[in-house]
Structures are given as structure tokens and as C-alpha cells.
Design an enzyme around this catalytic site. Structure first.
Site, mmCIF file in Angstrom:
data_model
loop_
_atom_site.group_PDB
_atom_site.id
_atom_site.type_symbol
_atom_site.label_atom_id
_atom_site.label_comp_id
_atom_site.label_asym_id
_atom_site.label_seq_id
_atom_site.Cartn_x
_atom_site.Cartn_y
_atom_site.Cartn_z
ATOM 1 N N GLU A 12 0.688 -1.218 0.283
ATOM 2 C CA GLU A 12 -0.269 0.201 0.112
ATOM 3 C C GLU A 12 0.766 0.964 -0.379
ATOM 4 O O GLU A 12 0.136 3.238 -0.410
ATOM 5 C CB GLU A 12 -1.418 0.005 1.386
ATOM 6 C CG GLU A 12 -1.898 -1.502 1.251
ATOM 7 C CD GLU A 12 -2.932 -0.899 2.250
ATOM 8 O OE1 GLU A 12 -3.723 -1.742 2.552
ATOM 9 O OE2 GLU A 12 -2.440 -0.590 3.383
ATOM 10 N N ASP A 198 -10.910 -6.827 -2.690
ATOM 11 C CA ASP A 198 -12.271 -7.854 -2.500
ATOM 12 C C ASP A 198 -12.928 -7.011 -2.136
ATOM 13 O O ASP A 198 -13.621 -6.358 -1.720
ATOM 14 C CB ASP A 198 -11.499 -8.880 -1.449
ATOM 15 C CG ASP A 198 -11.852 -8.207 -0.572
ATOM 16 O OD1 ASP A 198 -12.656 -8.081 0.271
ATOM 17 O OD2 ASP A 198 -10.775 -7.142 -0.108
#
Length: 230
Positions: A12, A198
Site C-alpha cells: 500500500e 475484494d
């Protein structure tokens, strides 16, 4: 102006760290902080670790030790909007805890005692993020409610409860509301920007492992573009 940038995991923040110039490294309480510049802006990047406590520690250190004036939280999230696909972006319109319940004392579900029910991001940072979307090409971005809890959500029954409690929720993750709460108490402007890894269902663990790098890269690209807008 000095912007603190927080991501929980290496994928990230990796793209952001690669974008830094004049990088200087510090280690405090086992957390690495990297100071430098991106797009001509002074920034401090940290990989906080996963979850609300880790995020709170990192945010407090950014504000107290590095004197950041704005905070941007970047990273991945589970999606709750059917029109979004993996890799798409949610920019916070508000941020809430989804795993807090002190309703017995008259608070809203998700509202911590003596705290607001929702943490509202800085309007200027949100607008800069919206302008930055064009840098991502065909990636879709929306403003929406982002909810936070110390659980990875992949249980359909739990998802059902969360949808009932927070029907406008666009994404869920594990750090944003903690970061927002710290910023609220220090009166430091913030925004949360998340790319979907997701869809918060039975396939989420597999999806997350497969797509975390893609989601992290999209979110980080968005932050770099945001910095050019400030």
C-alpha cells in the site's frame, strides 16, 4: 504544509516510497517513517501495521513527532457497492467504526462514547482527490461511507449485518476510522482513499492475496495525483 501518508501494509505504500525524493528514514516504536518530497510537497510516509491500534499509534506520531498538517490514509478495502470492481476507488465522504456498539447508552451503532457517530473528511482534500481521479485512466472512483473494524470481512452473515447497520457503506477496511478519530481529536484535516482488493464475501481471502498489489498501487497512484492538486 506537510502531509502525513499512512498505509497499513508494504504493497500500500511501496509506490509512494519509490516516488519520494530526498528520503530520510526514522524508526519510532518499531514503526518506520520516511520523510521526503512528492510532487514538490513535503510528506512523511509510514507503514503503520494492520488494525486500529497500530493505525492510531502511527497517526499520533505523525502529528506529534513530525508535525504533519494533513493526513491521507491510503490502501485496500473490501467493496460493498455492486457497480465497483476490484481496483476501483472509494474516497471517503464519511468514516465510521462498524465494530463499536455502545447503543445501550444511547449512542448510534458504530459510535464510540463521547465521539461523533461519523468522522467527516476535509472538503479540500476530498475535492483534490476527486480531481486526481483522471490520472488513473479507466479506474472508477466514487465518494462514499467507509467503515472500519478489526476484522477481515469474508463471512456472508456478518456482511449481511453490516449492510443492515450501514446501508450506505461503500467499503470496509481496518484502519480508517481510527486514523480519522485521532485526526478529529487533534483537529488535523484528513481523507481516506481506498482501492478495492475484494468484495467482502467468501472469496475475499483469495481475492485479497491476488489483488492487494493492484489495489495498493491504484490507491498510491491516486495519492500522488492528489498531491499535485494541493
Amino acid at each position: 504544509m506537510k502531509i502525513g501518508i499512512i498505509g497499513a501494509m508494504e504493497p500500500e505504500v511501496a509506490h509512494l516510497i519509490q516516488s519520494l525524493t530526498s528520503a530520510e528514514h526514522s524508526l519510532i516504536a518499531g514503526i518506520e517513517f520516511i520523510s521526503g518530497q512528492i510532487a514538490g510537497k513535503d510528506v512523511v510516509i509510514t507503514r503503520s501495521g494492520i488494525g486500529k491500534v497500530a493505525a492510531s499509534i502511527a497517526t499520533t506520531l505523525l502529528i506529534e513527532k513530525f508535525a504533519v498538517t494533513q493526513v491521507v490514509n491510503t490502501g485496500s478495502a473490501g467493496g460493498f457497492v455492486d457497480s465497483l470492481k476490484i481496483g476501483d476507488i472509494v474516497i471517503s465522504s464519511e468514516v465510521r467504526h462498524h465494530d463499536v456498539d455502545v447503543t445501550a447508552f444511547g449512542y448510534e451503532i458504530g459510535q464510540m462514547a463521547q465521539q461523533p457517530a461519523a468522522f467527516i473528511p476535509d472538503a479540500a482534500l476530498v475535492e483534490a482527490a476527486k480531481k486526481a481521479v483522471s490520472a488513473l485512466g479507466e479506474v472508477k472512483a466514487i465518494e462514499g461511507l467507509i467503515c472500519t473494524g478489526d476484522s477481515f470481512i469474508c463471512d456472508p452473515e456478518r456482511t449481511k449485518v453490516m449492510r443492515a447497520n450501514f446501508p450506505t457503506m461503500a467499503a470496509c477496511e481496518m484502519e480508517g476510522a481510527a486514523i480519522a478519530q485521532v485526526c478529529h481529536q487533534f483537529k488535523v484535516p484528513f481523507v481516506v482513499i481506498r482501492s478495492l482488493s475484494d468484495n467482502a464475501n467468501n472469496d475475499s481471502p483469495v481475492d485479497f492475496d491476488s489483488y492487494i498489489i493492484k489495489a495498493g498501487h491504484h490507491s498510491a497512484m491516486m495519492v500522488v495525483a492528489l498531491l499535485t492538486e494541493l
